[in-house]
Design an enzyme around this catalytic site. Structure first.
Site, PDB file in Angstrom:
ATOM      1  N   GLU A 140     -10.258  -3.561  -1.446  1.00 36.06           N
ATOM      2  CA  GLU A 140      -9.124  -2.933  -1.907  1.00 36.06           C
ATOM      3  C   GLU A 140      -7.778  -3.977  -1.351  1.00 36.06           C
ATOM      4  O   GLU A 140      -7.738  -3.919   0.050  1.00 36.06           O
ATOM      5  CB  GLU A 140      -8.698  -1.613  -1.803  1.00 36.06           C
ATOM      6  CG  GLU A 140      -7.151  -1.441  -2.401  1.00 36.06           C
ATOM      7  CD  GLU A 140      -6.924   0.232  -2.641  1.00 36.06           C
ATOM      8  OE1 GLU A 140      -7.838   0.895  -3.070  1.00 36.06           O
ATOM      9  OE2 GLU A 140      -5.835   0.493  -2.658  1.00 36.06           O
ATOM     10  N   GLU A 143      -4.301  -5.058   3.875  1.00 38.02           N
ATOM     11  CA  GLU A 143      -2.836  -4.632   3.774  1.00 38.02           C
ATOM     12  C   GLU A 143      -2.095  -5.522   4.819  1.00 38.02           C
ATOM     13  O   GLU A 143      -2.652  -5.664   5.902  1.00 38.02           O
ATOM     14  CB  GLU A 143      -2.597  -3.097   4.058  1.00 38.02           C
ATOM     15  CG  GLU A 143      -1.089  -2.677   4.072  1.00 38.02           C
ATOM     16  CD  GLU A 143      -0.277  -3.080   2.747  1.00 38.02           C
ATOM     17  OE1 GLU A 143       0.645  -4.147   2.855  1.00 38.02           O
ATOM     18  OE2 GLU A 143      -0.392  -2.766   1.489  1.00 38.02           O
ATOM     19  N   ASP A 184      -3.368 -11.382   4.953  1.00 40.43           N
ATOM     20  CA  ASP A 184      -2.837 -11.854   3.637  1.00 40.43           C
ATOM     21  C   ASP A 184      -4.090 -12.017   2.804  1.00 40.43           C
ATOM     22  O   ASP A 184      -5.160 -12.839   3.185  1.00 40.43           O
ATOM     23  CB  ASP A 184      -2.228 -13.119   3.558  1.00 40.43           C
ATOM     24  CG  ASP A 184      -1.457 -13.621   2.467  1.00 40.43           C
ATOM     25  OD1 ASP A 184      -1.970 -13.178   1.413  1.00 40.43           O
ATOM     26  OD2 ASP A 184      -0.846 -14.785   2.434  1.00 40.43           O
ATOM     27  N   ASP A 221       3.301  -5.444  -6.223  1.00 45.21           N
ATOM     28  CA  ASP A 221       4.452  -5.707  -6.256  1.00 45.21           C
ATOM     29  C   ASP A 221       4.771  -6.668  -7.617  1.00 45.21           C
ATOM     30  O   ASP A 221       4.224  -7.398  -7.722  1.00 45.21           O
ATOM     31  CB  ASP A 221       5.120  -6.613  -5.169  1.00 45.21           C
ATOM     32  CG  ASP A 221       4.773  -5.697  -3.836  1.00 45.21           C
ATOM     33  OD1 ASP A 221       5.453  -4.804  -3.295  1.00 45.21           O
ATOM     34  OD2 ASP A 221       3.843  -6.114  -3.009  1.00 45.21           O
ATOM     35  N   LYS A 275      12.110 -10.009 -11.553  1.00 44.33           N
ATOM     36  CA  LYS A 275      12.794 -11.056 -12.024  1.00 44.33           C
ATOM     37  C   LYS A 275      12.077 -12.174 -12.154  1.00 44.33           C
ATOM     38  O   LYS A 275      11.434 -12.695 -11.657  1.00 44.33           O
ATOM     39  CB  LYS A 275      13.885 -11.415 -10.737  1.00 44.33           C
ATOM     40  CG  LYS A 275      14.779 -10.311 -10.522  1.00 44.33           C
ATOM     41  CD  LYS A 275      15.889 -10.632  -9.611  1.00 44.33           C
ATOM     42  CE  LYS A 275      16.674  -9.503  -9.253  1.00 44.33           C
ATOM     43  NZ  LYS A 275      17.372  -9.267  -7.822  1.00 44.33           N
ATOM     44  N   ASP A 280       2.338  -0.186 -13.248  1.00 46.97           N
ATOM     45  CA  ASP A 280       3.117   0.865 -13.810  1.00 46.97           C
ATOM     46  C   ASP A 280       4.250   0.140 -14.458  1.00 46.97           C
ATOM     47  O   ASP A 280       5.355   0.614 -14.856  1.00 46.97           O
ATOM     48  CB  ASP A 280       3.774   1.882 -12.907  1.00 46.97           C
ATOM     49  CG  ASP A 280       4.685   1.472 -11.950  1.00 46.97           C
ATOM     50  OD1 ASP A 280       4.662   0.176 -11.478  1.00 46.97           O
ATOM     51  OD2 ASP A 280       5.678   1.930 -11.207  1.00 46.97           O
ATOM     52  N   LYS A 332       0.469   6.277  -4.032  1.00 48.33           N
ATOM     53  CA  LYS A 332       1.868   6.546  -3.883  1.00 48.33           C
ATOM     54  C   LYS A 332       2.843   5.923  -4.741  1.00 48.33           C
ATOM     55  O   LYS A 332       3.827   6.517  -4.965  1.00 48.33           O
ATOM     56  CB  LYS A 332       2.073   6.122  -2.262  1.00 48.33           C
ATOM     57  CG  LYS A 332       3.635   6.228  -1.868  1.00 48.33           C
ATOM     58  CD  LYS A 332       3.818   5.883  -0.324  1.00 48.33           C
ATOM     59  CE  LYS A 332       4.937   6.194   0.131  1.00 48.33           C
ATOM     60  NZ  LYS A 332       5.134   5.561   1.403  1.00 48.33           N
ATOM     61  N   PHE A 333       2.557   4.517  -4.976  1.00 47.55           N
ATOM     62  CA  PHE A 333       3.331   3.922  -6.002  1.00 47.55           C
ATOM     63  C   PHE A 333       3.200   4.365  -7.540  1.00 47.55           C
ATOM     64  O   PHE A 333       4.235   4.314  -8.181  1.00 47.55           O
ATOM     65  CB  PHE A 333       3.288   2.294  -5.809  1.00 47.55           C
ATOM     66  CG  PHE A 333       4.238   1.628  -4.638  1.00 47.55           C
ATOM     67  CD1 PHE A 333       3.915   1.774  -3.458  1.00 47.55           C
ATOM     68  CD2 PHE A 333       5.280   1.133  -5.052  1.00 47.55           C
ATOM     69  CE1 PHE A 333       4.613   1.366  -2.494  1.00 47.55           C
ATOM     70  CE2 PHE A 333       6.041   0.723  -4.079  1.00 47.55           C
ATOM     71  CZ  PHE A 333       5.887   0.951  -2.784  1.00 47.55           C
ATOM     72  N   GLU A 334       2.144   4.770  -7.671  1.00 48.86           N
ATOM     73  CA  GLU A 334       1.667   5.548  -8.999  1.00 48.86           C
ATOM     74  C   GLU A 334       2.638   6.628  -9.229  1.00 48.86           C
ATOM     75  O   GLU A 334       3.272   6.688 -10.277  1.00 48.86           O
ATOM     76  CB  GLU A 334       0.434   5.796  -9.296  1.00 48.86           C
ATOM     77  CG  GLU A 334       0.073   6.136 -10.627  1.00 48.86           C
ATOM     78  CD  GLU A 334      -1.695   6.025 -10.731  1.00 48.86           C
ATOM     79  OE1 GLU A 334      -2.270   6.198  -9.691  1.00 48.86           O
ATOM     80  OE2 GLU A 334      -1.987   6.230 -11.882  1.00 48.86           O
TER      81      GLU A 334
HETATM   82  C1  LIG Z   1       3.880  -1.827  -4.343  1.00 50.58           C
HETATM   83  S1  LIG Z   1       2.973  -1.853  -2.873  1.00 50.58           S
HETATM   84  C2  LIG Z   1       1.501  -0.828  -3.734  1.00 50.58           C
HETATM   85  C3  LIG Z   1       0.609  -0.147  -2.444  1.00 50.58           C
HETATM   86  C4  LIG Z   1      -0.305   0.831  -2.981  1.00 50.58           C
HETATM   87  N1  LIG Z   1      -1.416   0.209  -3.717  1.00 50.58           N
HETATM   88  C5  LIG Z   1      -0.043   1.841  -4.083  1.00 50.58           C
HETATM   89  O1  LIG Z   1      -0.405   2.061  -5.178  1.00 50.58           O
HETATM   90  O2  LIG Z   1       0.329   2.751  -3.446  1.00 50.58           O
HETATM   91  C6  LIG Z   1       1.888  -3.220  -2.893  1.00 50.58           C
HETATM   92  C7  LIG Z   1       1.432  -3.405  -1.440  1.00 50.58           C
HETATM   93  O3  LIG Z   1       0.691  -4.786  -1.463  1.00 50.58           O
HETATM   94  C8  LIG Z   1       0.898  -5.262  -0.216  1.00 50.58           C
HETATM   95  N2  LIG Z   1       0.663  -6.979  -0.529  1.00 50.58           N
HETATM   96  C9  LIG Z   1       1.346  -7.559  -1.346  1.00 50.58           C
HETATM   97  N3  LIG Z   1       0.872  -8.841  -1.090  1.00 50.58           N
HETATM   98  C10 LIG Z   1      -0.255  -8.637  -0.487  1.00 50.58           C
HETATM   99  C11 LIG Z   1      -1.120  -9.777   0.024  1.00 50.58           C
HETATM  100  N4  LIG Z   1      -1.233 -11.042  -0.429  1.00 50.58           N
HETATM  101  N5  LIG Z   1      -2.138  -9.346   0.680  1.00 50.58           N
HETATM  102  C12 LIG Z   1      -2.242  -8.123   1.431  1.00 50.58           C
HETATM  103  N6  LIG Z   1      -1.329  -7.022   0.947  1.00 50.58           N
HETATM  104  C13 LIG Z   1      -0.249  -7.558   0.242  1.00 50.58           C
HETATM  105  C14 LIG Z   1       2.190  -4.892  -0.014  1.00 50.58           C
HETATM  106  O4  LIG Z   1       2.428  -5.029   1.600  1.00 50.58           O
HETATM  107  C15 LIG Z   1       2.648  -3.630  -0.416  1.00 50.58           C
HETATM  108  O5  LIG Z   1       2.129  -2.616   0.557  1.00 50.58           O
END
Ligand SMILES: C[S@@+](CC[C@H](N)C(=O)[O-])C[C@H]1O[C@@H](n2cnc3c(N)ncnc32)[C@H](O)[C@@H]1O
Length: 252
Positions: free
Chosen positions: A82, A107, A134, A157, A161, A193, A232-234
């Site tokens: 994930e 993460e 990453d 994310d 924009k 979403d 959480k984001f959903e």
């Molecule tokens: C909008 S949040 C959604 C978190 C979770 N999946 C949820 O639905 O609640 C996106 C997450 O992806 C992580 N993220 C973004 N780019 C990433 C990357 N290249 N490698 C690992 N994590 C990443 C960010 O730190 C952030 O916590």
């Protein structure tokens, strides 16, 4: 590049190949320096040795070995990766519901990692390993080819924009690295979403039929599978009245 549409492979040509000096890689995240709670601090000290995996770009992991107490006794169970698990609650719920599978969570945000470590210990889960890394270099070179059964990317994310679209993690070159680590027949499950990002994901993935087959048929979103817990984001998206789209692809 067409306004608001995913780039073509030519748009993604490295600047060095076009005769420019190399640039810093474009990141899909901004590293927020959120404070750790005292519980999360303790989790890093006490639980990282149990669940955490130290990995640096340039190294290569052997996924089954991460779960074997004795690497010579390892058994190759299906492994799900994930990407961007956020606070990890939904990953912990999926792992609890599927004890026959192993899960690797990725993460970059430290408090989220600490939160998941605490959840894993509280729920007594043994089938999850956690990387603070990453996803992009890990997928490119850090895992063996065809080593995973499933990859999931929930509510990445959206970078709404136009000038930030290049920061969206789902790009033609990037999905090729997801395809590299998936075994044939393995699944890539995405959810968002943000409808413009859902359309972007569909265009990028349907645009690579040599790598992925849309399990719902070309141009179609999938029904939400029962085994995907709310994230959480959903929940945040639901409060804002956003429609959620799932996309499920099979590696060819
Ligand atoms: C909008 S949040 C959604 C978190 C979770 N999946 C949820 O639905 O609640 C996106 C997450 O992806 C992580 N993220 C973004 N780019 C990433 C990357 N290249 N490698 C690992 N994590 C990443 C960010 O730190 C952030 O916590």
């Amino acid at each position: 590049m067409t306004r608001g549409h995913p780039p073509t492979p030519a748009d993604g040509a490295p600047r060095a190949a076009l005769g420019h000096a190399p640039q810093r890689p474009i990141r899909s995240f901004v590293l927020r320096q959120g404070r750790l709670t005292s519980g999360q601090e303790r989790a890093f000290r006490e639980l990282w040795p149990r669940f955490g995996v130290d990995w640096q770009p340039g190294e290569r992991l052997d996924p089954p070995a991460l779960f074997a107490a004795d690497p010579s006794l390892r058994c190759d169970r299906p492994i799900t990766l994930e990407i961007g698990f956020g606070d990890g609650e939904s990953l912990a719920a999926m792992a609890a519901a599927a004890p026959e599978r192993d899960f690797i969570g990725l993460e970059v945000h430290r408090p989220g990692v600490g939160h998941l470590l605490l959840a894993l210990a509280q729920q007594g889960l043994t089938n999850v390993r956690v990387l603070r890394a990453d996803a992009t270099p890990l997928l490119a070179t850090g895992l063996p080819s065809a080593s995973l059964d499933a990859v999931q990317l929930f509510f990445p994310d959206p970078w709404p924009k136009q000038r930030h679209h290049k920061r969206r993690i789902v790009q033609p070159g990037w999905i090729a690295t997801v395809a590299r680590v998936l075994r044939p027949g393995g699944t890539f499950h995405l959810a968002t979403d943000w409808t413009p990002y859902a359309d972007w994901m569909l265009a990028v993935l349907d645009g690579a039929p040599e790598l992925f087959e849309n399990s719902a048929g070309p141009g179609r979103f999938s029904a939400r599978p029962a085994q995907r817990p709310l994230t959480k984001f959903e929940r945040r998206g639901q409060r804002l009245g956003h429609q959620v789209h799932d996309l499920i692809y099979r590696r060819r």
